[in-house]
Design a protein around this motif. Structure first.
Motif, short mmCIF file in Angstrom:
data_model
loop_
_atom_site.label_atom_id
_atom_site.label_comp_id
_atom_site.label_asym_id
_atom_site.label_seq_id
_atom_site.Cartn_x
_atom_site.Cartn_y
_atom_site.Cartn_z
N VAL A 1 26.85 19.28 10.20
CA VAL A 1 26.70 20.72 10.41
C VAL A 1 26.76 21.53 9.12
O VAL A 1 26.39 22.72 9.13
N ASP A 2 27.25 20.96 8.01
CA ASP A 2 27.33 21.73 6.77
C ASP A 2 26.33 21.20 5.76
O ASP A 2 26.00 20.03 5.74
N ALA A 3 25.83 22.11 4.92
CA ALA A 3 24.87 21.73 3.88
C ALA A 3 24.98 22.73 2.72
O ALA A 3 25.14 23.92 2.95
N PRO A 4 24.90 22.23 1.47
CA PRO A 4 24.88 20.82 1.10
C PRO A 4 26.19 20.13 1.50
O PRO A 4 27.18 20.79 1.76
N SER A 5 26.15 18.83 1.49
CA SER A 5 27.34 18.07 1.87
C SER A 5 28.48 18.32 0.88
O SER A 5 28.26 18.71 -0.27
N ILE B 1 21.70 24.02 -11.79
CA ILE B 1 21.86 22.75 -11.07
C ILE B 1 21.27 22.97 -9.69
O ILE B 1 21.76 23.82 -8.94
N GLY B 2 20.21 22.24 -9.38
CA GLY B 2 19.52 22.42 -8.11
C GLY B 2 20.00 21.45 -7.05
O GLY B 2 20.42 20.33 -7.35
N PHE B 3 19.89 21.86 -5.79
CA PHE B 3 20.30 21.02 -4.65
C PHE B 3 19.16 20.92 -3.65
O PHE B 3 18.47 21.91 -3.37
N GLN B 4 18.97 19.71 -3.12
CA GLN B 4 18.03 19.49 -2.02
C GLN B 4 18.74 18.74 -0.90
O GLN B 4 19.59 17.87 -1.18
N VAL B 5 18.38 19.05 0.35
CA VAL B 5 19.08 18.52 1.51
C VAL B 5 18.09 17.94 2.51
O VAL B 5 17.05 18.54 2.78
N LEU B 6 18.43 16.77 3.03
CA LEU B 6 17.65 16.14 4.11
C LEU B 6 18.61 15.85 5.25
O LEU B 6 19.72 15.37 5.04
#
Length: 264
Positions: A156-160, A198-203
């Motif tokens: 349920v949360d992002a980013p982890s 610092i970039g973040f990507q989420v799957l």
């Protein structure tokens, strides 16, 4: 303290709570003393795990424990921290998504009890955190940093929490504050990538246990540091290891790196 460390599981009906109950019987030095669930849990009053502990919401059962392992919700975690401090019980928590006020509650509890709060209890992930900080410092401004994470569709949360753990490690390597340089998503005409980012990507998909990759992209070369979890048992074993280690520590705020590398 008895020869075995008595461990109470808080959030025993959840995915990690269930895993802890299943792993504990084969984990030397640990004895599960209580399985606590939410008052509204449909499993309340039923036997849980190989040892058939009765699921309870009675916090007085904590009196039979030396240390509590928590995998619950942010609000429940903060309440538990205060309760553990009142009772003088060590607390290991893997609950993520806590807000600043809840994190301050943990800090306050750590003034009187040993408390270890970690986004991830995998030994491999915590080694990755250490390596990423070194790599970010070594590359310096020559590399752009991006962090990718993938988890199951029910998260349920992002980013982890683990992605944030890695982001903070990378930021420390650059002497940055993550909150000042994090880019959580990109869409549309975002312009060229700045140097201090610092970039973040989420799957999110299916039953992915957990995957994290840190990319350090420099001109002419790219370093990728990856951890893939294929069995949720690694997190339970890491939390149990942390509980046994923490039970005999003095009051204070601890991290997995303290367990693995000694106090910093």
């Amino acid at each position: 303290m008895s020869e075995q460390v008595r461990v109470a599981i808080f959030g025993a009906a959840g995915r990690m709570g269930t895993q802890l109950l299943n792993e504990a019987p084969g984990f030397a030095g640990a004895a599960i003393s209580a399985a606590l669930v939410a008052p509204t849990s449909p499993l309340l009053g039923t036997p849980l795990g190989p040892d058939a502990l009765t699921a309870t919401c009675d916090l007085d059962t904590l009196s039979a424990a030396d240390v509590v392992i928590d995998f619950s919700t942010p609000a429940a975690c903060a309440t538990l921290a205060t309760e553990c401090a009142r009772r003088g019980l060590a607390l290991v928590s893997g609950t993520t998504g806590l807000d600043s006020a809840q994190l301050r509650t943990l800090d306050a509890a750590a003034e009187t009890i040993p408390l270890l709060h970690a986004a991830n209890f995998s030994v491999g992930v915590n080694l990755l955190e250490h390596l990423l900080e070194l790599a970010a410092r070594g590359f310096g401004a020559d590399a752009d940093i991006e962090i990718f994470e993938a988890h199951h569709r029910r998260k349920v949360d992002a980013p982890s929490g683990t992605a944030l753990l890695l982001g903070r490690a990378a930021a420390r390597g650059r002497d940055w504050q993550l909150e000042d340089v994090a880019t959580w998503a990109r869409q549309g005409q975002v312009g060229p990538r700045p140097d201090d980012e610092i970039g973040f990507q989420v799957l999110r998909g299916a039953d992915i246990v957990g995957e994290h990759t840190a990319y350090l992209c420099a001109a002419g070369e790219r370093l990728e540091l990856t951890h893939r979890a294929t069995d949720r048992a690694i997190f339970a074993r890491g939390a149990l290891r942390a509980a046994l280690w923490l039970a005999s520590r003095p009051a204070g705020r601890y991290h997995m790196r303290d367990l693995l590398f000694g106090p910093h």
